[in-house]
Design an enzyme around this catalytic site. Structure first.
Site, PDB file in Angstrom:
ATOM      1  N   ASP A 153     -66.497  28.792  37.497  1.00  0.00           N
ATOM      2  CA  ASP A 153     -66.107  28.140  38.856  1.00  0.00           C
ATOM      3  C   ASP A 153     -67.517  27.815  39.727  1.00  0.00           C
ATOM      4  O   ASP A 153     -68.451  28.688  39.745  1.00  0.00           O
ATOM      5  CB  ASP A 153     -65.437  29.448  39.653  1.00  0.00           C
ATOM      6  CG  ASP A 153     -64.782  29.240  41.117  1.00  0.00           C
ATOM      7  OD1 ASP A 153     -63.876  28.620  41.255  1.00  0.00           O
ATOM      8  OD2 ASP A 153     -65.772  29.411  41.988  1.00  0.00           O
ATOM      9  N   LEU A 154     -67.568  26.854  40.156  1.00  0.00           N
ATOM     10  CA  LEU A 154     -68.638  26.314  41.035  1.00  0.00           C
ATOM     11  C   LEU A 154     -68.849  27.234  42.226  1.00  0.00           C
ATOM     12  O   LEU A 154     -70.467  27.282  42.551  1.00  0.00           O
ATOM     13  CB  LEU A 154     -68.389  24.828  41.602  1.00  0.00           C
ATOM     14  CG  LEU A 154     -68.697  23.922  40.408  1.00  0.00           C
ATOM     15  CD1 LEU A 154     -68.375  22.598  41.174  1.00  0.00           C
ATOM     16  CD2 LEU A 154     -70.032  23.887  39.750  1.00  0.00           C
TER      17      LEU A 154
END
Length: 203
Positions: A153-154
């Site tokens: 997840d960024l």
């Protein structure tokens, strides 16, 4: 299930995370063991703002007399009907995949709760349109699993980079540093990640 107080006591041993926890305060969560419904909502919400996702999901539910998308009813619907609610053809197909899977296999969480997080991921990504990230979000926000760490997840990546001021040579190096930092959060990495998202957005 550990209490929030117990989880926070453990996470505050990390001095960096403690600063975020003290600033943000207690993050309350909700839980739903309707895995089928949660998957439907997750697919509808993909790549949409919170407001747009809520609007389209409400229109989707309005297609059904009982306000609930039972699998057999979804499979009877034409794609055009789902499109009229604001869904893309691709998402309409994914919703039908979930419905078909729920009939052929099972999405009853009572029958699946004995599976580990990784086993649930492996089981659910068999559904076309459902990826690892989607399942990890369900584990965290719907099923209340306490030790999920979605390192792809960024938001989590940026939150860790920002909070711990790390510099990574490449993706492999970044993952290694993330794993090392998150090791101290076990077995409550889910809550730690929720604070990282808040830090990224508010810090």
């Amino acid at each position: 299930m550990a209490t929030i107080a117990k989880q926070l006591e453990h996470l505050k041993k990390d001095k960096h995370l403690k600063k975020v926890i003290d600033r943000v305060g207690i993050i309350k969560g909700s839980k739903s063991e309707d895995l089928y419904f949660s998957l439907m909502r997750a697919i509808v919400s993909q790549q949409l703002s919170v407001k747009a996702a809520a609007t389209i999901f409400a229109r989707f539910l309005a297609l059904f007399k009982e306000g609930y998308p039972h699998a057999k009813n979804i499979l009877k619907m034409k794609d055009e009907q789902l499109r009229a609610a604001g869904l893309s053809f691709q998402k309409a197909g994914y919703l039908k995949n979930i419905a078909q899977f729920s009939i052929e296999e099972t999405l009853e969480y009572s029958q699946l709760k004995s599976k580990t997080d990784d086993e649930l991921v492996d089981y659910l990504v068999e559904i076309k349109g459902v990826g690892r990230w989607t399942v990890e979000m369900l584990l965290m926000f719907s099923l209340g699993r306490e030790d999920v760490f979605p390192k792809d997840d960024l938001g989590i990546q940026n939150g860790i980079i920002k909070l711990y001021e790390i510099k990574a040579l490449n993706k492999k190096d970044l993952y290694a540093q993330m794993d090392r930092i998150a090791e101290k959060w076990k077995p409550y990495r889910t809550l730690a990640c929720k604070y990282l998202w808040r830090h990224k957005d508010e810090g």
